[in-house]
Design a protein around this motif. Structure first.
Motif, short mmCIF file in Angstrom:
data_model
loop_
_atom_site.label_atom_id
_atom_site.label_comp_id
_atom_site.label_asym_id
_atom_site.label_seq_id
_atom_site.Cartn_x
_atom_site.Cartn_y
_atom_site.Cartn_z
N PHE A 12 5.14 -4.10 -4.31
CA PHE A 12 4.56 -3.45 -3.13
C PHE A 12 4.95 -1.97 -3.07
CE2 PHE A 12 3.22 -7.55 -2.08
CZ PHE A 12 2.39 -7.51 -0.99
N GLU A 13 6.15 -1.62 -3.50
CA GLU A 13 6.53 -0.21 -3.55
C GLU A 13 5.69 0.54 -4.58
OE1 GLU A 13 11.25 -0.32 -2.22
OE2 GLU A 13 10.70 -0.49 -4.35
N GLN A 14 5.43 -0.10 -5.70
CA GLN A 14 4.59 0.52 -6.73
C GLN A 14 3.16 0.71 -6.19
OE1 GLN A 14 4.19 -1.83 -10.28
NE2 GLN A 14 3.23 -0.19 -11.45
N ALA A 15 2.65 -0.28 -5.46
CA ALA A 15 1.31 -0.17 -4.87
C ALA A 15 1.27 0.94 -3.83
CB ALA A 15 0.90 -1.50 -4.26
N TYR A 16 2.35 1.05 -3.02
CA TYR A 16 2.40 2.11 -2.01
C TYR A 16 2.33 3.48 -2.68
CZ TYR A 16 4.45 5.68 0.93
OH TYR A 16 4.66 6.86 1.59
N GLN A 17 3.04 3.67 -3.78
CA GLN A 17 3.01 4.96 -4.48
C GLN A 17 1.59 5.29 -4.94
OE1 GLN A 17 5.36 7.22 -4.75
NE2 GLN A 17 6.87 5.94 -3.66
N LYS A 18 0.89 4.28 -5.42
CA LYS A 18 -0.49 4.49 -5.87
C LYS A 18 -1.38 4.90 -4.70
CE LYS A 18 -3.90 4.21 -8.86
NZ LYS A 18 -4.03 5.16 -9.99
N VAL A 19 -1.24 4.22 -3.58
CA VAL A 19 -2.04 4.55 -2.39
C VAL A 19 -1.71 5.95 -1.92
CG1 VAL A 19 -2.48 3.94 0.02
CG2 VAL A 19 -2.31 2.13 -1.70
N ALA A 20 -0.43 6.31 -1.90
CA ALA A 20 -0.02 7.64 -1.46
C ALA A 20 -0.58 8.73 -2.37
CB ALA A 20 1.51 7.72 -1.41
N GLU A 21 -0.59 8.47 -3.69
CA GLU A 21 -1.11 9.46 -4.64
C GLU A 21 -2.60 9.71 -4.44
OE1 GLU A 21 -0.21 7.93 -8.46
OE2 GLU A 21 1.97 8.22 -8.27
N ASN A 22 -3.32 8.70 -4.00
CA ASN A 22 -4.76 8.85 -3.78
C ASN A 22 -5.08 9.65 -2.53
OD1 ASN A 22 -5.39 7.43 -6.09
ND2 ASN A 22 -5.54 5.46 -5.03
#
Length: 690
Positions: A12-22
């Motif tokens: 979930f932390e990895q997914a959050y980073q992806k969402v934040a980068e977008n």
């Protein structure tokens, strides 16, 4: 793959980073990335617990309209930040899982793949001889994917009911906001364009389509819901159409009938924002959105090109083009075709043969206030200190100046010595005149031209019968892509043109011949209308000014063709205003109207039909203002480039037993007219196609 394996803080932390980068915006709850970051670990842990305890519920998506060209919009459905994180966790697991299952022909939304790879693959197939194309368009694909069938397909790969139910429930829960539908064609139909899950699910749902086509050894290039199938014969393309239709129907999807067709590289087509025609691949830029009056407005001197202010290259002052030039509108520029042969052996004087133009490579100058210099064997076009073009003099056979173009004395003297015609037009395309060396008339030729002018019917009949013949051939070629029913209807309608061709041979007066030609022209355009999709709003030929996009393109093409013919007439020292079919006036180059008749349909009409069918130019590129058609600068550029390619196209000229360009054949026809005037035993036969 199991859902429980994904429910970890690390995922979930990895997914959050992806969402934040977008850097996406907030959903319906108004919570942004920045706000969600506060107490991030606690929020992610809570989100995981909700899913584990079956308490997690997606919130509705937020509808966002993204502007497209010409005022149109694409609707996206944006999930909340927390829902985007959950869907990103799922997506990051599904993408690598599905990669081995997806076919190589799929290029969209996949790692290490892009639309440029897809374009390159199309070029490879084209060069291997796959010239026919099924250009397919699925009707509102993302809106119509049935969610229940989508979950059935997903269950073939994923044996985890918890994951299937999470995705299924999320799709439906995101679809409605306060009982208002946010996305999809109906309840239970559609996936949201904006969800991290949608790309991989969309690719998975079309994978059976890829498999069905590839199983028949077909060349497929698909980018998400856009796909083409390349074949070596029209029959194979038709087979691909049937296979694709059957697969899509079984998956509750349908073609967009108006945008799906079988075409080829010669006719051209648009795919992934690229215009494919022949060996050319040209990106369709969205940079130029401003509409300007097109240069086909020459039929009405009261219409000006645009309100845009042009700055003089020398003085820096605003250029004001005079509209007081006394130029009569030229007669209706009708239609024609060309391709094939003359019936009699061609006799050409050796002196003329040596001077025969191989190409009329035209330099078009339209940047108002630009200056042309001669420098070291080149013509250099400059504007405001910037060099726009450098063209070797030996590569040119004609210069066309639209509006305020400055030619230095060295350029003019050089052109006079080389007998390089410089054609002067207004910015709106009105003929003003031509600068050319050695303009002394050939007295003998002038006498013969006047003699035939007093008895014009034999030459006029040849022009009209050839014109009608060429129209018939062009229409028949275009009919091949129609259904059998449509071909039958067209064949019946073609009888009127066949009758007109016979009537033209039998008339006794020039007045009657002109009447036959006028009726044939109306019937030809009526048949053209049957070949062009209805959304182009083409009903009949109109002008001064053209009132719809097709007529605008026809007028633009006819005028460029007309000016090319004038250059050849001047070169062969014929008198421009002594004609045989069209009325001769002191201020009208009627002979150019006569000699362009056999070339209208094969060059201009056929190209306009191609452009309309290939979607190289969109209906959105046109607009109406004061009852006149307007076109974007980019669309005009695409059309003129395609017309130049057409004029340079190599075709067989059986009478000379050689292959040459359309432009040279125009010159040969002009030369043959000259020869027939000087030699009564030579019958003038305009260029005819079969």
């Amino acid at each position: 793959m199991k859902l429980s394996e994904l429910l970890t803080l690390a995922h979930f932390e990895q997914a959050y980073q992806k969402v934040a980068e977008n850097k996406g915006g907030p959903g319906v709850d108004g919570i942004s990335i920045t706000t969600f970051t506060n107490n991030l670990t606690m929020k992610l842990t809570k989100l995981i617990d909700e899913i584990k305890n079956n308490q997690y519920r997606c919130q509705p998506c937020k509808a966002v309209k993204i502007p497209k060209n010409k005022g149109a919009f694409r609707q996206l459905a944006i999930p909340t930040i927390r829902d985007r994180i959950v869907q990103t966790v799922l997506s990051q697991a599904l993408v690598p899982f599905f990669e081995p299952h997806f076919e190589k022909c799929s290029w969209g939304y996949r790692p290490e793949r892009s639309y440029l790879n897809a374009v390159k693959q199309i070029e490879i197939y084209r060069d291997q001889g796959f010239q026919y194309v099924l250009d397919a368009d699925i009707k509102s694909y993302f809106e119509h994917i049935p969610q229940s069938r989508l979950m059935e397909e997903l269950s073939r790969y994923i044996q985890c009911d918890d994951m299937i139910n999470l995705i299924k429930n999320s799709l439906l829960q995101m679809q409605f906001l306060q009982n208002n539908q946010v996305y999809g064609a109906a309840k239970g139909l559609g996936v949201p364009q904006g969800s991290p899950l949608s790309p991989v699910l969309a690719n998975m749902y079309l994978d059976p389509l890829d498999e069905a086509l590839l199983s028949q050894a077909m060349k497929v290039v698909r980018y998400a819901d856009d796909f083409i199938v390349l074949t070596k014969t029209p029959t194979e393309a038709g087979k691909a159409l049937k296979i694709a239709k059957d697969v899509l129907t079984s998956y509750q999807l349908h073609f967009n009938a108006e945008k799906t067709r079988v075409t080829d590289f010669e006719s051209g087509f648009v795919f992934l924002g690229q215009f494919f025609i022949g060996n050319l691949v040209q990106p369709l830029s969205n940079e130029s959105k401003k509409l300007t009056l097109s240069t086909w407005q020459w039929d009405d001197l009261s219409l000006q090109v645009s309100n845009e202010k042009q700055i003089h290259a020398f003085s820096g002052e605003i250029i004001k083009e005079s509209s007081a030039i006394n130029v009569d509108c030229f007669a209706e520029l009708q239609q024609e075709i060309l391709d094939s042969q003359s019936q009699l052996p061609i006799q050409i004087d050796e002196s003329d043969t040596q001077n025969l133009i191989c190409k009329l490579r035209t330099l078009y100058l339209a940047k108002q206030g630009s200056v042309v210099h001669k420098i070291a064997g080149k013509y250099e076009v400059r504007f405001g200190g910037e060099t726009l073009q450098q063209i070797p003099i030996t590569q040119l056979d004609c210069i066309m100046c639209f509006g305020v173009i400055h030619l230095t004395r060295a350029v003019i003297v050089d052109a006079l010595q080389l007998q390089l015609p410089i054609i002067m037009l207004t910015q709106t395309g009105h003929w003003q005149g031509m600068i050319s060396g050695n303009n002394l008339p050939d007295v003998t030729l002038l006498q013969q031209q006047l003699a035939h002018f007093n008895s014009p019917l034999p030459i006029a009949k040849e022009i009209v019968t050839t014109k009608i013949n060429n129209c018939i051939v062009v229409l028949k070629r275009r009919m091949r892509s129609l259904s059998l029913t449509e071909q039958l209807l067209m064949s019946k309608a073609l009888k009127s043109l066949l009758q007109a061709k016979q009537q033209a041979k039998q008339v006794k007066t020039l007045h009657s011949l002109r009447g036959v030609e006028g009726n044939a022209a109306r019937n030809h355009f009526a048949l053209m209308r049957a070949l062009i999709p209805e959304f182009w709003q083409f009903n009949t030929r109109n002008r001064r000014p053209p009132k719809d996009p097709i007529n605008a393109l026809l007028s633009l093409g006819y005028t460029i063709l007309f000016n090319n013919i004038i250059a050849f007439i001047q070169l062969r020292k014929l008198t421009l205003n002594i004609a045989f079919l069209h009325n001769s006036y002191s201020n009208q180059p009627s002979l150019a109207l006569d000699l362009m008749e056999p070339f209208r349909a094969p060059i201009v009409d056929s190209l306009v039909i191609k452009m309309a069918l290939s979607r190289a130019i969109s209906i959105n590129d046109f607009s109406l203002e004061n009852n006149a058609c307007l076109i974007s600068a980019k669309a005009k550029e695409v059309f003129i480039a395609a017309l130049e390619d057409k004029l340079a196209q190599q075709i067989t000229y059986p009478a000379l037993n050689r292959t040459t360009e359309y432009r040279r054949i125009m010159d040969l026809q002009t030369l043959l007219l000259k020869q027939s005037l000087l030699n009564p035993t030579m019958e003038f036969k305009p260029f005819r196609i079969r």
